[in-house]
Design a protein around this motif. Structure first.
Motif, short mmCIF file in Angstrom:
data_model
loop_
_atom_site.label_atom_id
_atom_site.label_comp_id
_atom_site.label_asym_id
_atom_site.label_seq_id
_atom_site.Cartn_x
_atom_site.Cartn_y
_atom_site.Cartn_z
N ALA A 169 21.71 -73.58 108.21
CA ALA A 169 20.74 -72.65 108.78
C ALA A 169 19.53 -72.57 107.85
O ALA A 169 19.64 -72.75 106.64
CB ALA A 169 21.36 -71.27 108.97
N GLU B 177 17.90 -71.61 114.39
CA GLU B 177 18.35 -71.99 113.05
C GLU B 177 18.52 -70.76 112.16
O GLU B 177 18.27 -70.81 110.96
CB GLU B 177 17.35 -72.96 112.41
N ALA C 52 23.42 -70.29 113.66
CA ALA C 52 23.41 -71.64 113.13
C ALA C 52 24.48 -71.83 112.06
O ALA C 52 24.62 -71.01 111.16
CB ALA C 52 22.03 -71.95 112.54
#
Length: 1129
Positions: free
Chosen positions: A49, A271, A305
């Motif tokens: 992430a 993300e 993420a």
């Protein structure tokens, strides 16, 4: 050392026990933090992430987060559809069911906010030395996930956020906190969470127009931390099963949903990793701190993420639910992944692509990762390297200071070193054997943690032996002092020789040399000093012990030896019962029931002669036996509070009404300095303060329950009643602008008031909110009563007495002896001038007049402060000092003054039946003192006059006839009061000391399980300090807990005088036998097993140690309490 006096002995006792309490921290709580380690991170082309969001619902229990409840929203109680069961956090529940992984995070003791957040964010379980900084600042700086980020933005409490920004790389952590005055337990705590949510929204709103901020937010490795304190504050105030707490869960869920959407919309790249958890849970009674499962189990929900999707089963129960804890969450088909709290730090570092915090002991939870086996194997290998690096640094430091260092056995051989183990795992990964590598890394992590613990406990055996020798030395020293000073009158000189001095000095030098070579902390030197000092003193006074033994056992038959052994075994049994009472407080019920029949052992003649006293004793013991059967965890009950206050009030009124007859019965001598009109007036004021405390408490409880906050006037009257003097006050207008622009916070305003000598924030009333009628009645009536009583009793009556004295000088004598004469006598005794009553009245009445004016004219928003330099003169803890104007030397009068002095305290600072306990223990103690005296007189009368001189032999102790030994020794002096003023200690006095220790322990346990941190309820403290302040609120709690000990101390002081013992003699015996408990609990301390067992074992040791400090303090206090008390035959 030279023979110590009374104060010297007490000083040594306090210093020794305070220093040895520190031993528990050196043994079990040495700081795990070291520096100089290399940081490691997972070497991957791209982090799972780009950013991480951490939500922490402070004080959220795991079960409450997932259980189903009716709608707790305000106004929903009358809606039939609202009664349908539903999840309170539907958004978080959707993350569990569809988007991420969940489980239970298990915290460690102490379950407080600071250690919980340190474990979450730094991955380490910090030592308790942080309590010395108020759980806010860092005694030792540590690494954290925030410090490893590119930048961290955080919002929340000023008690939590600064400890991560302080010590971090400058400029790396930005914190946005509200003022401490917002943590007001009497207000709606959801405002604290709204503050955080609104400020997060404002940050992303500002980024739309601020290009620099926008670019900074879009960098990788950034962290957002939202500390949500509302749940903890609401739980403390209303309990975690209340509608308020459950509604706060809804608020948090809605806020998390909104913030998550804002962040996802802002970035639009999927993300972002999200973690939702809590620092600790909360008990059903609204507290935390110990190892109860409700405090140690918190929710953990992750999504976004890099996070694995939920693992479900089509039927039956998924793995993780075997313990039955989550049976009513309706999540049985979703696998539950439990973790240790420190594991979350490593999880967050991995998700955001950060270096692992170098002090972390967390183990990466692989089941939470959306990664393949190869990536998991590499990640957990990095985790192992980080832990072994910490072991390497610690081992190097230990080698540099320890003589003949022994390495951890698993890493000792040449083919088992950490480097070779790591190389083997790397080779396994290169061979594609990922599962084997994961298992090997996990095993190596466990070995690394065990090795760290090995280093942490390396000095345990030596320290435990040293501390044990110290406690045994103190016990021997205390008994030697009792024999030498209180039995032999200090007539036996110490036989200190050059050989003994050289021997003990050599032992001390050897210990100090050993400690110096090992670079030991300074506290180790103190631990080594006391055993040598105590045992040297016992050795050189061994002749006193021999003569004491000969004096006690001069005429011991074989039958007496058996009797003595049985008595000694019985006494050890009583001490062991006290040890077990720490675990099972119900034991006191059995003990009190048995104690109720104690007078029966002295025969029917004694019962007939003292039937009223024996009946009162049985009634007091029966009442005391009830309290340890009541729940230790109490819920606020204003009816019980007022009932306890009413009994205190009735006791005071009855004493006032019957005082003359009572004093005539116990002190019929015409020379008795009995109470005069002024003394009775002061007692009347004390009784009135109890009534005022009841009125104020009822008003405060009603305001807090109505969520109207704590009106300043009511708060001031509460402080006024408790005599908390204000020494630096300022008159400042209300400045009510909130620190931010949010509408949610506009109702919170602040005033600065001087309390206990320092500036403290309190919340003022809401705009437009008027004082309700009861408050006006309280303010008006109380002000008028104070003014009138002060004027009448402290000015007009002294003035009248002055006129009578002038008339006497002019040849017109007054047959009455004025209180001024009593004052003159008292001044002569003290050698100091007591302020005259008119002067005191002028100061007090000016304060009362200001109080009356301001509290009747401040309107809806009182911001009055007491005049500068004018402390309240009439209050529960200051009024008793006015008795110096008219001293009375009768012990019943003195005990009544002390009882009423703490009466208002047991009204204002109680939440349930504590006031009833206060009355019960007071009756029991007074009856005990009188009963012991009557027993002594009964035994002396029934003992024939001895033929030989007194004190030639001491009969053995009898448990059922405890003062039988006085017959041979004291019969003659009792018949001839002038022959001796004081008598020496005898074996029979050991039972009195045990009785005192039992009553002292009972004062601890009768109203709760004080061994548990969670038994400290803050409900009563909110009536005086509604704003979170741990040390001030804790001080008030301790004041309430210690108040009964003032009664215990005063009664033992009275009993010591009545039995013609030297002051401090019984205390010396108590402090010797009391450390049997301390030593037992020292060896009961555990560092393995459940955290409940570990936490309780540590709490019990500290309590037992502090008990001896209390005894030393109570001994000094008793001298003050009984000063001037006289007994006449």
């Amino acid at each position: 050392m030279a023979r110590l006096g009374r104060l010297g002995f007490l000083g040594i006792a306090v210093v020794f026990h305070v220093v040895y309490i520190l031993s528990i921290f050196d043994i079990y709580f040495t700081s795990p933090i070291v520096s100089g380690m290399r940081a490691y991170s997972v070497d991957a082309p791209k982090a799972p992430a780009k950013r991480l969001v951490l939500y922490v619902g402070d004080g959220l229990r795991a079960d409450k987060a997932f259980q189903f409840f009716p709608d707790p929203s305000p106004g929903a109680a009358n809606d039939s559809s609202a009664q349908e069961l539903r999840p309170l956090a539907p958004f978080l529940r959707s993350r569990v069911l569809e988007h991420g992984t969940f489980g239970v995070s298990h915290t460690r003791v102490p379950t407080e906010s600071r250690p919980g957040h340190v474990a979450l964010i730094a991955g380490l379980y910090e030592d308790v030395s942080a309590v010395t900084t108020g759980w806010k600042l860092n005694p030792v700086n540590f690494d954290s996930v925030f410090n490893r980020s590119r930048h961290t933005w955080s919002w929340g409490s000023p008690d939590i956020l600064p400890m991560f920004s302080t010590g971090a790389t400058p400029g790396r952590v930005t914190d946005d906190t509200y003022g401490s005055e917002f943590e007001d337990f009497s207000k709606d705590a959801t405002e604290l969470d709204y503050y955080v949510f609104d400020h997060v929204k404002q940050l992303f709103k500002s980024a739309e127009t601020d290009a620099k901020l926008n670019a900074k937010l879009r960098e990788d490795k950034v962290v957002f931390f939202l500390h949500l304190l509302g749940l903890d504050t609401t739980g403390h105030a209303y309990r975690p099963y209340s509608r308020e707490y459950l509604h706060n869960i809804k608020i948090v869920d809605e806020g998390v949903k909104e913030i998550t959407k804002i962040i996802d919309d802002f970035y639009g790249d999927d993300e972002t990793a999200y973690v939702f958890t809590a620092d600790h849970g909360m008990s059903d009674w609204g507290s935390h701190g110990d190892g109860h499962p409700d405090n140690t189990r918190t929710p953990l929900i992750t999504w976004g993420a890099g996070v694995a999707k939920p693992k479900t089963v089509a039927s039956g129960k998924a793995p993780g639910h075997e313990d039955g804890f989550s049976h009513d969450w309706h999540l049985d088909r979703v696998q539950r992944h439990d973790v240790a709290q420190a594991d979350i730090a490593t999880l967050m570092a991995y998700l955001a692509g950060l270096e692992f915090p170098v002090n972390s002991v967390g183990e990466l939870p692989l089941s939470y990762l959306a990664a393949g086996d190869e990536e998991k194997a590499k990640a957990i290998l990095v985790n192992a390297r980080e832990i072994l690096e910490m072991y390497r640094v610690k081992e190097e430091k230990k080698k540099a200071t320890v003589l003949r260092y022994k390495p951890y056995r698993q890493f000792a051989s040449a083919n088992q070193t950490t480097d070779k183990r790591l190389a083997h795992i790397e080779q396994t990964i290169r061979n594609g054997q990922y599962n084997e590598a994961i298992k090997a890394s996990d095993d190596l992590i466990q070995l690394g943690l065990q090795a760290l613990r090995y280093l942490q406990t390396y000095d345990w055996l030596f320290l435990r032996a040293l501390v044990t020798a110290g406690y045994l030395g103190w016990i021997a020293f205390a008994f030697t002092t009792a024999v030498d000073m209180h039995m032999l009158d200090g007539k036996v000189e110490a036989s200190r020789t050059s050989a003994s001095i050289i021997a003990f000095a050599s032992v001390l030098v050897g210990l100090y040399s050993f400690l110096f070579i090992q670079s030991s902390p300074v506290t180790y030197y103190a631990y080594a000093l006391f055993p040598v000092m105590f045992w040297e003193e016992v050795f050189v006074r061994r002749q006193a012990l021999v003569e004491g033994k000969n004096k006690l056992f001069a005429k011991v038959s074989q039958q007496d030896v058996v009797k003595l052994a049985l008595n000694a075994a019985a006494y050890v049994g009583v001490l062991e019962i006290m040890v077990q009472s720490y675990y099972h407080r119900e034991i006191y019920t059995v003990c009190y029931v048995l104690a109720a029949s104690w007078p029966v052992f002295y025969g029917l003649d004694f019962l007939r002669a003292n039937w009223m006293l024996c009946a009162t004793w049985a009634l007091g013991c029966s009442a005391m036996s009830i309290f340890t059967l009541l729940p230790a965890i109490k819920i606020e009950d204003d009816n019980l509070i007022l009932l306890g206050g009413m009994l205190i009030l009735i006791a005071g009124v009855l004493y006032l009404a019957m005082e003359k007859s009572l004093l005539a019965a116990v002190a019929p001598s015409q020379h008795s300095a009995g109470p005069d009109g002024l003394s009775r007036t002061i007692l009347g004021v004390q009784v009135g303060l109890v009534a005022l405390a009841m009125l104020v408490t009822r008003s405060s409880v009603a305001s807090l329950r109505a969520k109207q906050g704590l009106p300043l006037g009511t708060q001031w009257v509460g402080w006024f009643t408790l005599a908390i003097s204000r020494t630096s006050h300022e008159h400042r207008p209300s400045t009510g602008s909130p620190p931010a622009r949010q509408p949610a916070m506009t109702s919170i305003r602040t005033n600065t008031t001087g309390t206990t000598g320092k500036s403290t924030k309190t919340c003022s009333k809401r705009p437009g909110h008027k004082l309700w009628p009861l408050h006006r009645v309280v303010h008006g009536v109380e002000a008028l009563l104070v003014f009138h009583e002060l004027k009448k009793h402290l000015y007009e009556e002294p003035k009248a007495r002055l006129l009578r004295r002038r008339r006497a000088r002019n040849g017109k004598p007054d047959v009455r002896r004025s209180s001024t004469d009593f004052q003159t006598d008292h001044e002569t005794k003290l050698g100091a001038k007591v302020p005259t009553a008119p002067a005191a009245a002028r100061d007090a009445t000016s304060a009362a007049a200001a109080y009356a004016y301001n509290h009747t004219n401040t309107g809806a928003n009182p911001a009055w402060q007491p005049p500068s330099g004018q402390p309240p003169m009439i209050a529960s803890l200051s009024v008793p000092f006015l008795h110096a104007l008219a001293p009375c030397d009768d012990y019943l009068h003195r005990l009544a003054v002390i009882f009423l002095a703490f009466g208002p305290l047991f009204v204002i600072l109680t939440i349930s039946y504590e006031g009833l306990f206060y009355v019960a223990i007071a009756v029991t103690l007074v009856t005990w003192v009188r009963l012991e005296h009557c027993i002594r007189e009964h035994v002396v009368r029934s003992t024939p006059a001895p033929a030989q001189k007194p004190h030639t032999a001491q009969p053995l102790l009898d448990m059922t006839d405890p003062l039988a030994s006085l017959g041979a020794n004291d019969g003659e002096t009792a018949r001839d009061p002038g022959s001796s003023d004081l008598r020496p200690l005898t074996l029979s006095d050991t039972r009195i000391s045990l009785f005192f220790l039992f009553l002292l322990q009972s004062a601890f346990f009768s109203t709760g399980n004080i061994a548990s941190i969670s038994s400290f309820s803050l409900d009563a403290v909110y009536r005086l300090l509604p704003v979170f302040d741990p040390f001030s609120q804790g001080a008030l709690l301790l004041l309430k807990l210690l108040a009964p000990f003032a009664l215990v101390s005063a009664n033992l002081g009275i009993l010591t005088k009545r039995l013609r013992l030297r002051g401090g003699s019984l205390f010396a015996v108590v402090m010797g036998i009391g450390d049997y408990l301390t030593l037992r609990f020292f060896w009961e301390v555990r560092d393995e097993g459940s955290w409940l067992e570990i936490g309780e074992s540590i709490s019990m040791f500290v309590i037992a140690s502090m008990l001896c400090v209390f005894v030393a303090g109570l001994e000094g206090l008793s001298g003050v309490f009984v000063r001037g008390v006289a007994f006449r035959r």
